[in-house]
Motif scaffolding. Structure first.
Motif, PDB file in Angstrom:
ATOM      1  N   HIS A  98       0.866  -1.181   0.000  1.00  0.00           N
ATOM      2  CA  HIS A  98       0.000   0.000   0.000  1.00  0.00           C
ATOM      3  C   HIS A  98       0.905   1.234   0.000  1.00  0.00           C
ATOM      4  O   HIS A  98       1.754   1.379   0.878  1.00  0.00           O
ATOM      5  CB  HIS A  98      -0.877  -0.012   1.256  1.00  0.00           C
ATOM      6  CG  HIS A  98      -1.974   0.998   1.262  1.00  0.00           C
ATOM      7  ND1 HIS A  98      -2.999   0.968   2.187  1.00  0.00           N
ATOM      8  CD2 HIS A  98      -2.219   2.083   0.474  1.00  0.00           C
ATOM      9  CE1 HIS A  98      -3.813   1.989   1.956  1.00  0.00           C
ATOM     10  NE2 HIS A  98      -3.365   2.682   0.931  1.00  0.00           N
ATOM     11  N   ALA A 100       1.123   5.620  -0.555  1.00  0.00           N
ATOM     12  CA  ALA A 100       0.396   6.886  -0.618  1.00  0.00           C
ATOM     13  C   ALA A 100       1.381   8.035  -0.652  1.00  0.00           C
ATOM     14  O   ALA A 100       2.525   7.915  -0.200  1.00  0.00           O
ATOM     15  CB  ALA A 100      -0.537   7.025   0.585  1.00  0.00           C
ATOM     16  N   ILE A 108      -3.750  13.367   1.909  1.00  0.00           N
ATOM     17  CA  ILE A 108      -3.331  12.382   0.906  1.00  0.00           C
ATOM     18  C   ILE A 108      -3.715  12.877  -0.483  1.00  0.00           C
ATOM     19  O   ILE A 108      -4.861  13.254  -0.733  1.00  0.00           O
ATOM     20  CB  ILE A 108      -3.959  11.006   1.192  1.00  0.00           C
ATOM     21  CG1 ILE A 108      -3.351  10.415   2.453  1.00  0.00           C
ATOM     22  CG2 ILE A 108      -3.744  10.067   0.009  1.00  0.00           C
ATOM     23  CD1 ILE A 108      -3.829   9.030   2.779  1.00  0.00           C
ATOM     24  N   GLU A 111      -3.140   7.415  -3.710  1.00  0.00           N
ATOM     25  CA  GLU A 111      -2.691   6.153  -3.100  1.00  0.00           C
ATOM     26  C   GLU A 111      -3.043   4.988  -4.006  1.00  0.00           C
ATOM     27  O   GLU A 111      -3.969   5.058  -4.811  1.00  0.00           O
ATOM     28  CB  GLU A 111      -3.281   5.967  -1.702  1.00  0.00           C
ATOM     29  CG  GLU A 111      -4.790   5.893  -1.620  1.00  0.00           C
ATOM     30  CD  GLU A 111      -5.274   5.825  -0.179  1.00  0.00           C
ATOM     31  OE1 GLU A 111      -4.780   4.986   0.600  1.00  0.00           O
ATOM     32  OE2 GLU A 111      -6.163   6.632   0.168  1.00  0.00           O
ATOM     33  N   ARG A 373      -6.126   1.592   6.511  1.00  0.00           N
ATOM     34  CA  ARG A 373      -5.215   2.655   6.083  1.00  0.00           C
ATOM     35  C   ARG A 373      -4.305   3.114   7.222  1.00  0.00           C
ATOM     36  O   ARG A 373      -3.408   3.935   7.007  1.00  0.00           O
ATOM     37  CB  ARG A 373      -6.015   3.853   5.583  1.00  0.00           C
ATOM     38  CG  ARG A 373      -6.883   3.569   4.382  1.00  0.00           C
ATOM     39  CD  ARG A 373      -7.715   4.779   4.029  1.00  0.00           C
ATOM     40  NE  ARG A 373      -6.984   5.735   3.209  1.00  0.00           N
ATOM     41  CZ  ARG A 373      -7.297   7.024   3.143  1.00  0.00           C
ATOM     42  NH1 ARG A 373      -8.272   7.508   3.873  1.00  0.00           N
ATOM     43  NH2 ARG A 373      -6.600   7.828   2.364  1.00  0.00           N
TER      44      ARG A 373
END
Length: 408
Positions: A98, A100, A108, A111, A373
């Motif tokens: 993952h 970002a 953010i 991502e 997240r």
């Protein structure tokens, strides 16, 4: 000629400006009153210096955080402008990568996630991370030169000082790999590595369920089990960086053999793999942890029983941490936390049964709010806190941020 002492006065102003920038970098946002309290500067000095930084384009105002309840008119919050720089967050989970990108206000910009057996293939995981980094930079439409650094999370015991994974069987595909060096060389950036549960803890006390907490424990219950400790408002890593390896605490010495090589570890009794293993004979060999949580939400008695039993086992180990550290808050995150009170009620009951009454009375146990997240947000937070932000020597416009030097 300049007046005597003018150089030292300007040097003092510069140090004070750097203090303010450092606090905004570390916190993401703060009011003028917060900055005065944190730095020890007078409110008038803070107001004057913030005006300079606003004029130079490094600091901007933003709307107050509505998640923090307060009486009366909320104060105006200050944050670093996007021009002050950007950071990358990379989370290597067990089954996915993952990535970002965010500005220093923790907004953010883009991502990406890709499924992958991360544990067994470090080389492939690093390749995928670099591909996803290219993708988020393109999606955010930003200049690479503005990126100050990257934070990285891994699901295993981390030697933070060396930037490596400790040798062992927990992450077999990462033996001998130096992810900090590898990524720093590929990205030409400073890279900072930490355990994923530590990063989840950092994110939840900064952006999530534990905002403002000084002593908090983050318990991550996903395929495995981990914990991050926030003590006195700071992340506690221990002497070698392995504090919080809750998943490998002994629960049953005659239990199943764990991937770490020991028997009866907590994650073998209460982790996601243990939960799905109990249910696959009755629900099918391809059952996933996400499906178990969905079944529990729909009222499936087997799924609810498996998760509740895991909560009780987990609660006994959490009770030991509550006794040892007397936290004000335990935040439960990870995939299984999506089951809510099916997991939390038996966990709370076990903590109140096995912790000493005074410690049990002090602690509140709640579900994290950042979901899956949390770890990548923590990686962004780590990178932001470690980044270099330059303060202008005068109030003249800034043409761009300084680039971070070298990697740690």
């Amino acid at each position: 000629m300049a007046p005597a002492g003018s150089g030292s006065l300007e040097s003092l102003r510069e140090r004070n400006r750097l203090q303010l920038l450092d606090q905004l970098r570390r916190r993401g946002s703060a009011s003028r009153a917060d900055l005065a309290r944190l730095t020890g500067l007078s409110r008038s000095t803070v107001s004057t210096l913030i005006a300079d930084l606003q004029a130079s384009g490094l600091v901007v105002e933003r709307a107050p955080d509505e998640r923090v309840s307060q009486q009366g008119r909320p104060p105006t919050l200050l944050t670093l402008d996007r021009s002050a720089g950007l950071v990358l967050g990379i989370d290597f989970g067990h089954e996915q990568v993952h990535v970002a990108i965010a500005d220093l206000s923790r907004t953010i910009l883009a991502e990406r996630v890709r499924e992958l057996d991360v544990d067994r293939s470090a080389a492939q995981a690093l390749d995928v991370a670099v591909e996803l980094i290219d993708a988020v930079i393109a999606a955010a439409d930003v200049d690479r030169e503005r990126i100050l650094g990257a934070g990285v999370g891994l699901s295993g015991p981390i030697d933070v000082a060396a930037g490596t994974v400790y040798a062992g069987k927990i992450l077999p595909g990462w033996a001998g790999v130096r992810p900090v060096d590898e990524l720093a060389a590929r990205l030409s950036l400073r890279v900072h590595l930490d355990n994923d549960a530590n990063l989840g803890a950092l994110a939840e006390v900064t952006l999530g369920a534990g905002i403002g907490a000084r002593d908090a424990i983050y318990v991550m219950v996903s395929d495995g089990v981990g914990a991050g400790l926030i003590l006195g408002g700071e992340l506690y890593r221990g002497t070698g960086g392995t504090a919080g390896e809750l998943g490998h605490v002994l629960v049953d010495e005659s239990g199943p053999i764990c991937r770490c090589g020991n028997r009866g570890c907590l994650e073998m009794m209460a982790g996601g793999r243990a939960i799905t293993g109990l249910l696959r004979p009755s629900h099918g060999d391809d059952l996933t942890l996400e499906q178990v949580v969905a079944l529990a939400d729909e009222g499936d008695s087997g799924a609810r029983r498996a998760i509740a039993d895991a909560g009780r086992v987990l609660g006994r180990s959490v009770a030991a941490i509550v006794n040892a550290f007397n936290p004000e808050l335990v935040i439960v995150g990870g995939k299984v936390s999506a089951a809510g009170d099916v997991l939390l009620d038996p966990l709370r009951e076990a903590v109140h049964r096995y912790a000493i009454p005074s410690a049990a009375a002090d602690v509140r146990i709640t579900r994290g709010v950042l979901g899956e997240r949390a770890e990548v947000l923590g990686a962004l937070e780590l990178a932001a806190r470690q980044s270099d932000v330059a303060a202008p020597a005068t109030s003249s416009p800034v043409t761009g941020p300084r680039r971070g030097k070298g990697h740690q």
